[in-house]
Write an enzyme that holds these catalytic residues in place. Structure first.
Site, PDB file in Angstrom:
ATOM      1  CB  CYS A 195      15.806 -31.344   7.474  1.00  0.00           C
ATOM      2  SG  CYS A 195      15.093 -30.231   8.704  1.00  0.00           S
ATOM      3  CG  HIS A 225      14.129 -25.296  10.643  1.00  0.00           C
ATOM      4  ND1 HIS A 225      12.950 -25.463   9.971  1.00  0.00           N
ATOM      5  CD2 HIS A 225      14.584 -26.540  10.913  1.00  0.00           C
ATOM      6  CE1 HIS A 225      12.693 -26.750   9.849  1.00  0.00           C
ATOM      7  NE2 HIS A 225      13.671 -27.428  10.412  1.00  0.00           N
TER       8      HIS A 225
END
Length: 283
Positions: A195, A225
């Site tokens: 990602c 994150h």
């Protein structure tokens, strides 16, 4: 045969290995898109009280809510129907889904038997494309041995033996960045990167493609994150030899700085990045 039936018969079958968070949302996506006439999900073990538990786990997500509302809005009705408990079969919004609960080693998963053309491995367990098919702990190449024509890995590849290079049949692709480099005759193992790498690539490539901003000497990035299952919910004692004790602190109550390989992985999809002094960290 009607045109719709003929079209449906030509659609491929999708395999998904592991019904964790990424696997579940991959299933949601393809139930919605209906690119595949059937979906085979391999979990490799029994879950809870059987298919009823599996159906409930598929139906609800802590972030996205309920599947039927995700598909059709707040007034929608549940769309999962268990059709065969013993053989793990259900219908999800009309798409036949089979859940396999016997084999965990990729080479033993019977993708060929179920006609799965493409397998998405979401287990996070088989990151090294150089590991041989018959490795006792399993290899991502095992999916090919089991009948898959191509395998998409939901995480970056990581080669443990630094003396080995990336195999020729292996590639990392990010849609909108280097996806046109895909060669279906050559590339059998495809990583969708991470990602962080995906987000970073879509910021860096426009800069490099623009003449006024194409000369980048150094760069740094920080990824903030979300919580993951590998992190500690509560503080815990570190294992013997643990060097970074920050990772043993509660992720819900601390800002924990750690490293990320996103900058290095970025060079796999944008080769020009190799010439940039790129620093990256993760929180």
């Amino acid at each position: 045969m009607s045109n719709s039936s003929a079209k449906e018969s030509r659609l491929p079958v999708l395999g998904i290995n592991s019904l964790g968070r990424i696997g579940k949302l991959t299933l949601w996506h393809h139930v919605n898109r209906k690119y595949f006439k059937e979906i085979i999900v391999n979990q490799g073990r029994d879950i809870g009280m059987g298919m009823e538990t599996i159906a409930r786990l598929i139906e609800a997500d802590a972030t996205y809510g309920l599947l039927h509302r995700f598909l059709y809005g707040i007034k929608a009705q549940p769309c999962i129907q268990i059709t065969d408990e013993k053989n793990g079969k259900m219908l999800i919004d009309g798409i036949p889904v089979t859940v396999l609960r016997e084999q965990r080693n990729p080479m033993n998963i019977p993708w060929r038997q179920y006609g799965a053309d493409i397998v998405v491995d979401c287990s996070g367990s088989f990151k090294d494309p150089t590991v041989p098919v018959d490795d006792k702990k399993g290899s991502i190449r095992g999916h090919l041995n089991g009948g898959a024509k191509a395998v998409i890995h939901s995480a970056p590849f990581k080669i443990k033996n630094k003396a080995l290079s990336t195999p020729e049949d292996t590639t990392t692709l990010i849609y909108g960045i280097n996806h046109t480099a895909f060669n279906p005759k050559k590339h059998l193992l495809i990583s969708a990167a991470s990602c962080t790498t995906t987000g970073l690539a879509h910021m860096v490539k426009p800069l490099l493609d623009n003449k006024e901003t194409s000369t980048i000497l150094t760069a740094s990035m920080s990824t903030i994150h979300a919580v993951t299952n590998t992190q500690s919910v509560l503080d815990k004692l570190p294992k013997a030899g643990e060097k970074d004790i920050r990772k043993t602190r509660s992720i819900l109550n601390n800002i924990i700085l750690t490293s990320t390989g996103a900058a290095k992985a970025l060079a796999e999809v944008i080769p020009e990045v190799k010439n940039i002094g790129f620093m990256g960290d993760s929180i």
